[in-house]
Design a protein around this motif. Sequence first.
Motif, PDB file in Angstrom:
ATOM      1  N   ILE A  71      20.603 -31.740  -6.235  1.00 40.19           N
ATOM      2  CA  ILE A  71      19.409 -32.102  -6.998  1.00 40.19           C
ATOM      3  C   ILE A  71      18.897 -33.470  -6.566  1.00 40.19           C
ATOM      4  O   ILE A  71      17.689 -33.700  -6.441  1.00 40.19           O
ATOM      5  CB  ILE A  71      19.709 -32.098  -8.509  1.00 40.19           C
ATOM      6  N   VAL A  72      19.828 -34.376  -6.297  1.00 41.69           N
ATOM      7  CA  VAL A  72      19.432 -35.737  -5.931  1.00 41.69           C
ATOM      8  C   VAL A  72      18.733 -35.779  -4.581  1.00 41.69           C
ATOM      9  O   VAL A  72      17.684 -36.398  -4.429  1.00 41.69           O
ATOM     10  CB  VAL A  72      20.661 -36.673  -5.925  1.00 41.69           C
ATOM     11  N   ILE A  73      19.293 -35.115  -3.565  1.00 40.99           N
ATOM     12  CA  ILE A  73      18.741 -35.257  -2.211  1.00 40.99           C
ATOM     13  C   ILE A  73      17.929 -34.057  -1.746  1.00 40.99           C
ATOM     14  O   ILE A  73      17.144 -34.165  -0.803  1.00 40.99           O
ATOM     15  CB  ILE A  73      19.850 -35.542  -1.183  1.00 40.99           C
ATOM     16  N   GLY A  74      18.101 -32.909  -2.378  1.00 40.81           N
ATOM     17  CA  GLY A  74      17.461 -31.709  -1.860  1.00 40.81           C
ATOM     18  C   GLY A  74      18.257 -31.176  -0.667  1.00 40.81           C
ATOM     19  O   GLY A  74      19.022 -31.906  -0.041  1.00 40.81           O
ATOM     20  N   VAL A  75      18.101 -29.907  -0.357  1.00 39.48           N
ATOM     21  CA  VAL A  75      18.806 -29.312   0.778  1.00 39.48           C
ATOM     22  C   VAL A  75      17.762 -28.644   1.661  1.00 39.48           C
ATOM     23  O   VAL A  75      17.369 -27.499   1.419  1.00 39.48           O
ATOM     24  CB  VAL A  75      19.861 -28.282   0.318  1.00 39.48           C
ATOM     25  N   ARG A  76      17.318 -29.376   2.677  1.00 40.11           N
ATOM     26  CA  ARG A  76      16.248 -28.876   3.537  1.00 40.11           C
ATOM     27  C   ARG A  76      16.674 -28.724   4.990  1.00 40.11           C
ATOM     28  O   ARG A  76      15.992 -28.100   5.776  1.00 40.11           O
ATOM     29  CB  ARG A  76      15.034 -29.810   3.452  1.00 40.11           C
ATOM     30  N   LYS A  77      17.780 -29.352   5.365  1.00 39.50           N
ATOM     31  CA  LYS A  77      18.259 -29.211   6.730  1.00 39.50           C
ATOM     32  C   LYS A  77      19.777 -29.274   6.736  1.00 39.50           C
ATOM     33  O   LYS A  77      20.412 -29.520   5.712  1.00 39.50           O
ATOM     34  CB  LYS A  77      17.657 -30.289   7.624  1.00 39.50           C
ATOM     35  N   TRP A 145      23.865 -45.092   6.027  1.00 43.39           N
ATOM     36  CA  TRP A 145      24.795 -44.501   5.067  1.00 43.39           C
ATOM     37  C   TRP A 145      24.490 -44.943   3.638  1.00 43.39           C
ATOM     38  O   TRP A 145      25.358 -44.923   2.776  1.00 43.39           O
ATOM     39  CB  TRP A 145      26.228 -44.910   5.421  1.00 43.39           C
ATOM     40  N   CYS A 146      23.237 -45.302   3.381  1.00 44.53           N
ATOM     41  CA  CYS A 146      22.903 -45.909   2.088  1.00 44.53           C
ATOM     42  C   CYS A 146      23.130 -44.980   0.897  1.00 44.53           C
ATOM     43  O   CYS A 146      23.319 -45.439  -0.227  1.00 44.53           O
ATOM     44  CB  CYS A 146      21.459 -46.405   2.089  1.00 44.53           C
ATOM     45  N   SER A 147      23.110 -43.676   1.132  1.00 42.55           N
ATOM     46  CA  SER A 147      23.284 -42.747   0.011  1.00 42.55           C
ATOM     47  C   SER A 147      24.751 -42.507  -0.339  1.00 42.55           C
ATOM     48  O   SER A 147      25.052 -41.939  -1.390  1.00 42.55           O
ATOM     49  CB  SER A 147      22.613 -41.405   0.336  1.00 42.55           C
ATOM     50  N   MET A 151      26.542 -40.875  -3.718  1.00 36.63           N
ATOM     51  CA  MET A 151      27.269 -39.608  -3.670  1.00 36.63           C
ATOM     52  C   MET A 151      28.638 -39.760  -4.319  1.00 36.63           C
ATOM     53  O   MET A 151      29.080 -38.906  -5.093  1.00 36.63           O
ATOM     54  CB  MET A 151      27.443 -39.145  -2.227  1.00 36.63           C
ATOM     55  N   LEU A 152      29.311 -40.868  -3.999  1.00 36.83           N
ATOM     56  CA  LEU A 152      30.622 -41.138  -4.591  1.00 36.83           C
ATOM     57  C   LEU A 152      30.502 -41.272  -6.103  1.00 36.83           C
ATOM     58  O   LEU A 152      31.337 -40.752  -6.857  1.00 36.83           O
ATOM     59  CB  LEU A 152      31.209 -42.406  -3.987  1.00 36.83           C
ATOM     60  N   GLU A 207      13.648 -44.858  -1.020  1.00 32.49           N
ATOM     61  CA  GLU A 207      12.619 -45.186  -0.029  1.00 32.49           C
ATOM     62  C   GLU A 207      13.216 -45.210   1.369  1.00 32.49           C
ATOM     63  O   GLU A 207      12.611 -44.723   2.330  1.00 32.49           O
ATOM     64  CB  GLU A 207      11.999 -46.538  -0.365  1.00 32.49           C
ATOM     65  N   VAL A 208      14.426 -45.778   1.498  1.00 34.99           N
ATOM     66  CA  VAL A 208      15.085 -45.842   2.802  1.00 34.99           C
ATOM     67  C   VAL A 208      15.371 -44.441   3.324  1.00 34.99           C
ATOM     68  O   VAL A 208      15.116 -44.123   4.484  1.00 34.99           O
ATOM     69  CB  VAL A 208      16.399 -46.650   2.712  1.00 34.99           C
ATOM     70  N   ILE A 209      15.906 -43.566   2.455  1.00 34.45           N
ATOM     71  CA  ILE A 209      16.232 -42.204   2.869  1.00 34.45           C
ATOM     72  C   ILE A 209      14.968 -41.451   3.271  1.00 34.45           C
ATOM     73  O   ILE A 209      14.922 -40.770   4.294  1.00 34.45           O
ATOM     74  CB  ILE A 209      16.949 -41.454   1.733  1.00 34.45           C
ATOM     75  N   SER A 210      13.912 -41.570   2.464  1.00 38.03           N
ATOM     76  CA  SER A 210      12.675 -40.863   2.759  1.00 38.03           C
ATOM     77  C   SER A 210      12.052 -41.351   4.066  1.00 38.03           C
ATOM     78  O   SER A 210      11.531 -40.564   4.848  1.00 38.03           O
ATOM     79  CB  SER A 210      11.684 -41.058   1.608  1.00 38.03           C
TER      80      SER A 210
END
Length: 219
Positions: A71-77, A145-147, A151-152, A207-210
Amino acid sequence: MEEDLPPATEKAQALLQTFSSASLLASTGIGAFCLLADHVLQLNALQHHLWLRAVLDNTVHGVIGLWSWAIVIGVRKKSDFYEVILAGILASLIDLDHFYMAGSLSLKAATSLAHRPPLHCSTFIPILCLSLRLVLWLGRLKDSWCSLPWMLFISLASHHIRDGVRHGLWVCPFGNTAPISYWLYVSITATMPHLCSVLMYLTGTREVISTKHGIAIDV
């Protein structure tokens, strides 16, 4: 056209996606899954099969962890899929400290400890997550690796909240809280991914991840 949007507009859209209909439906699904899984685990047929019940219970921890992170990151790839699986594994591996503390592979010994094992101390969650974030910053990996600290957090917190229904939270050195009410556990589990997304937005992680991966963070 989306690339030409002002930064403030992009940020606003990213935050709104946290509460998109798809992500809200997915979080409702987590709540429903918790209800169904816990009902199955209470079936009389499982009460005499301790290892099977333990494996199923641990699997539920893993599914909640991976579902929450999805839900947090989505699964697109493919890389998103690997992250989600890793989140589930982390949520499940926590219970290995029972066997470490017992010094035995005996399930009876692992579930009859006089004290709760170290990874079940809820105080360690912010300590571990902040320490990991510091390590990434010192190693100049804070963008790539900011996410990972988030995740942890999702993996550990979802496990602790679910365990808290039976035992409360162990907030060392202050002791244990009262057991968490069942419906509060379901509510927290369903809303935690959205809380995590908002915190990631406020700290600039979204913002960094996007920017680096082109991910719109929702399901």
